[in-house]
Design a protein around this motif. Structure first.
Motif, PDB file in Angstrom:
ATOM      1  N   PHE A   1      76.559  20.940  76.620  1.00 13.10           N
ATOM      2  CA  PHE A   1      76.291  21.170  75.338  1.00 13.10           C
ATOM      3  C   PHE A   1      75.187  22.392  74.571  1.00 13.10           C
ATOM      4  CE2 PHE A   1      75.125  19.795  71.212  1.00 13.10           C
ATOM      5  CZ  PHE A   1      76.059  19.641  70.533  1.00 13.10           C
ATOM      6  N   GLU A   2      74.678  21.986  74.790  1.00 11.53           N
ATOM      7  CA  GLU A   2      73.476  22.863  75.095  1.00 11.53           C
ATOM      8  C   GLU A   2      73.119  24.682  75.261  1.00 11.53           C
ATOM      9  OE1 GLU A   2      70.099  20.686  76.826  1.00 11.53           O
ATOM     10  OE2 GLU A   2      69.880  19.965  74.296  1.00 11.53           O
ATOM     11  N   ARG A   3      73.934  24.600  76.909  1.00  9.60           N
ATOM     12  CA  ARG A   3      74.055  26.180  76.950  1.00  9.60           C
ATOM     13  C   ARG A   3      75.170  27.095  76.372  1.00  9.60           C
ATOM     14  NH1 ARG A   3      75.396  25.519  82.291  1.00  9.60           N
ATOM     15  NH2 ARG A   3      73.646  24.835  82.787  1.00  9.60           N
ATOM     16  N   TYR A   4      76.059  26.006  75.657  1.00  8.84           N
ATOM     17  CA  TYR A   4      77.479  26.672  74.797  1.00  8.84           C
ATOM     18  C   TYR A   4      77.441  26.892  73.099  1.00  8.84           C
ATOM     19  CZ  TYR A   4      78.884  27.875  79.655  1.00  8.84           C
ATOM     20  OH  TYR A   4      79.044  28.581  80.906  1.00  8.84           O
ATOM     21  N   LEU A   5      76.678  26.179  72.941  1.00  9.47           N
ATOM     22  CA  LEU A   5      76.201  25.498  71.784  1.00  9.47           C
ATOM     23  C   LEU A   5      77.156  26.551  70.679  1.00  9.47           C
ATOM     24  CD1 LEU A   5      75.905  23.281  69.357  1.00  9.47           C
ATOM     25  CD2 LEU A   5      73.750  24.081  69.193  1.00  9.47           C
ATOM     26  N   THR A   6      76.046  28.237  71.020  1.00  6.55           N
ATOM     27  CA  THR A   6      76.280  29.439  69.959  1.00  6.55           C
ATOM     28  C   THR A   6      77.500  29.364  70.154  1.00  6.55           C
ATOM     29  OG1 THR A   6      73.552  29.536  70.679  1.00  6.55           O
ATOM     30  CG2 THR A   6      75.375  31.609  69.732  1.00  6.55           C
ATOM     31  N   HIS A   7      78.129  29.423  71.467  1.00  7.07           N
ATOM     32  CA  HIS A   7      79.665  30.164  71.416  1.00  7.07           C
ATOM     33  C   HIS A   7      80.137  28.797  70.471  1.00  7.07           C
ATOM     34  CE1 HIS A   7      77.710  32.142  74.405  1.00  7.07           C
ATOM     35  NE2 HIS A   7      78.917  32.490  74.800  1.00  7.07           N
ATOM     36  N   TRP A   8      80.051  27.609  70.527  1.00  8.93           N
ATOM     37  CA  TRP A   8      80.932  26.726  70.139  1.00  8.93           C
ATOM     38  C   TRP A   8      80.612  27.037  68.447  1.00  8.93           C
ATOM     39  CZ3 TRP A   8      84.880  23.330  68.923  1.00  8.93           C
ATOM     40  CH2 TRP A   8      85.055  22.494  68.481  1.00  8.93           C
ATOM     41  N   VAL A   9      79.903  27.426  68.239  1.00  2.00           N
ATOM     42  CA  VAL A   9      79.146  27.584  66.364  1.00  2.00           C
ATOM     43  C   VAL A   9      80.100  29.288  65.628  1.00  2.00           C
ATOM     44  CG1 VAL A   9      77.620  27.784  64.688  1.00  2.00           C
ATOM     45  CG2 VAL A   9      77.167  26.599  66.945  1.00  2.00           C
ATOM     46  N   ALA A  10      79.939  30.094  66.811  1.00  8.70           N
ATOM     47  CA  ALA A  10      80.694  31.778  66.558  1.00  8.70           C
ATOM     48  C   ALA A  10      82.204  30.846  66.961  1.00  8.70           C
ATOM     49  CB  ALA A  10      80.509  32.197  67.146  1.00  8.70           C
ATOM     50  N   LEU A  11      82.436  30.641  67.037  1.00  8.92           N
ATOM     51  CA  LEU A  11      84.086  30.208  67.168  1.00  8.92           C
ATOM     52  C   LEU A  11      84.272  28.429  65.937  1.00  8.92           C
ATOM     53  CD1 LEU A  11      87.349  29.549  68.934  1.00  8.92           C
ATOM     54  CD2 LEU A  11      86.064  27.557  69.983  1.00  8.92           C
ATOM     55  N   ALA A  12      83.522  28.137  65.587  1.00  7.77           N
ATOM     56  CA  ALA A  12      84.332  27.046  64.576  1.00  7.77           C
ATOM     57  C   ALA A  12      83.951  28.611  63.167  1.00  7.77           C
ATOM     58  CB  ALA A  12      82.561  26.278  64.221  1.00  7.77           C
ATOM     59  N   MET A  13      82.613  29.230  63.226  1.00  7.39           N
ATOM     60  CA  MET A  13      82.833  29.743  62.384  1.00  7.39           C
ATOM     61  C   MET A  13      84.041  30.665  62.179  1.00  7.39           C
ATOM     62  SD  MET A  13      78.717  31.382  62.283  1.00  7.39           S
ATOM     63  CE  MET A  13      79.052  32.910  62.530  1.00  7.39           C
ATOM     64  N   LEU A  14      84.612  31.313  62.874  1.00  5.60           N
ATOM     65  CA  LEU A  14      85.747  32.170  62.719  1.00  5.60           C
ATOM     66  C   LEU A  14      87.307  31.138  62.538  1.00  5.60           C
ATOM     67  CD1 LEU A  14      85.263  34.096  66.234  1.00  5.60           C
ATOM     68  CD2 LEU A  14      84.818  35.348  63.652  1.00  5.60           C
ATOM     69  N   ALA A  15      87.009  30.073  62.761  1.00  8.59           N
ATOM     70  CA  ALA A  15      88.318  28.978  62.601  1.00  8.59           C
ATOM     71  C   ALA A  15      87.461  28.828  61.198  1.00  8.59           C
ATOM     72  CB  ALA A  15      87.614  27.774  63.203  1.00  8.59           C
ATOM     73  N   GLY A  16      86.729  28.254  60.429  1.00  5.96           N
ATOM     74  CA  GLY A  16      86.755  28.290  59.001  1.00  5.96           C
ATOM     75  C   GLY A  16      86.878  28.790  58.253  1.00  5.96           C
ATOM     76  N   ILE A  17      87.117  30.449  59.158  1.00  6.84           N
ATOM     77  CA  ILE A  17      87.345  31.690  57.923  1.00  6.84           C
ATOM     78  C   ILE A  17      89.145  31.904  58.161  1.00  6.84           C
ATOM     79  CG2 ILE A  17      87.771  34.406  57.349  1.00  6.84           C
ATOM     80  CD1 ILE A  17      84.325  34.616  59.288  1.00  6.84           C
ATOM     81  N   GLY A  18      90.183  31.326  59.288  1.00  4.39           N
ATOM     82  CA  GLY A  18      90.942  31.561  59.390  1.00  4.39           C
ATOM     83  C   GLY A  18      91.949  29.934  58.268  1.00  4.39           C
ATOM     84  N   ILE A  19      90.718  28.811  58.264  1.00  8.13           N
ATOM     85  CA  ILE A  19      91.857  28.165  58.000  1.00  8.13           C
ATOM     86  C   ILE A  19      91.230  27.946  55.870  1.00  8.13           C
ATOM     87  CG2 ILE A  19      90.969  25.663  57.465  1.00  8.13           C
ATOM     88  CD1 ILE A  19      90.362  24.940  60.173  1.00  8.13           C
TER      89      ILE A  19
END
Length: 100
Positions: A4-22
């Protein structure tokens, strides 16, 4: 370091892109017109910039003790910033609120 800690930055970036789309989809369903550039700018200013500042601060502080001391020193200012942001947002929209 956990997965979780290792890929947290990737998850946040993905959530940001999804947020823009939503948000773009939801605004397309309503009659509100917001340019895509405005959506991207708001995500960069209100999500990416604070995230980058937080990551930079953690790297500069280094040890867990120094991070904890910094967090305790800065914590009250976070509340002040949140209250100021809400006050400014409602203050700028006061005329619209009164008219509706």
């Amino acid at each position: 370091m956990s997965v979780f800690e290792r890929y947290l930055t990737h998850w946040v970036a993905l959530a940001m892109l999804a947020g823009i789309g939503i948000v773009a989809f939801l605004l397309g369903v309503t009659d509100i017109v917001v340019p895509c550039e405005t959506l991207v700018l708001s995500v960069v200013l209100f999500v990416a910039l604070p995230l980058a500042a937080g990551l930079w601060t953690r790297r500069m502080r280094g040890s867990a003790d120094r991070i904890a001391a910094f967090r305790e020193r800065v914590k009250p200012w976070g509340v002040v910033g949140l209250i100021a942001t809400v006050t400014i947002l409602f203050g700028l929209q006061g005329q619209v609120i009164v008219e509706d």
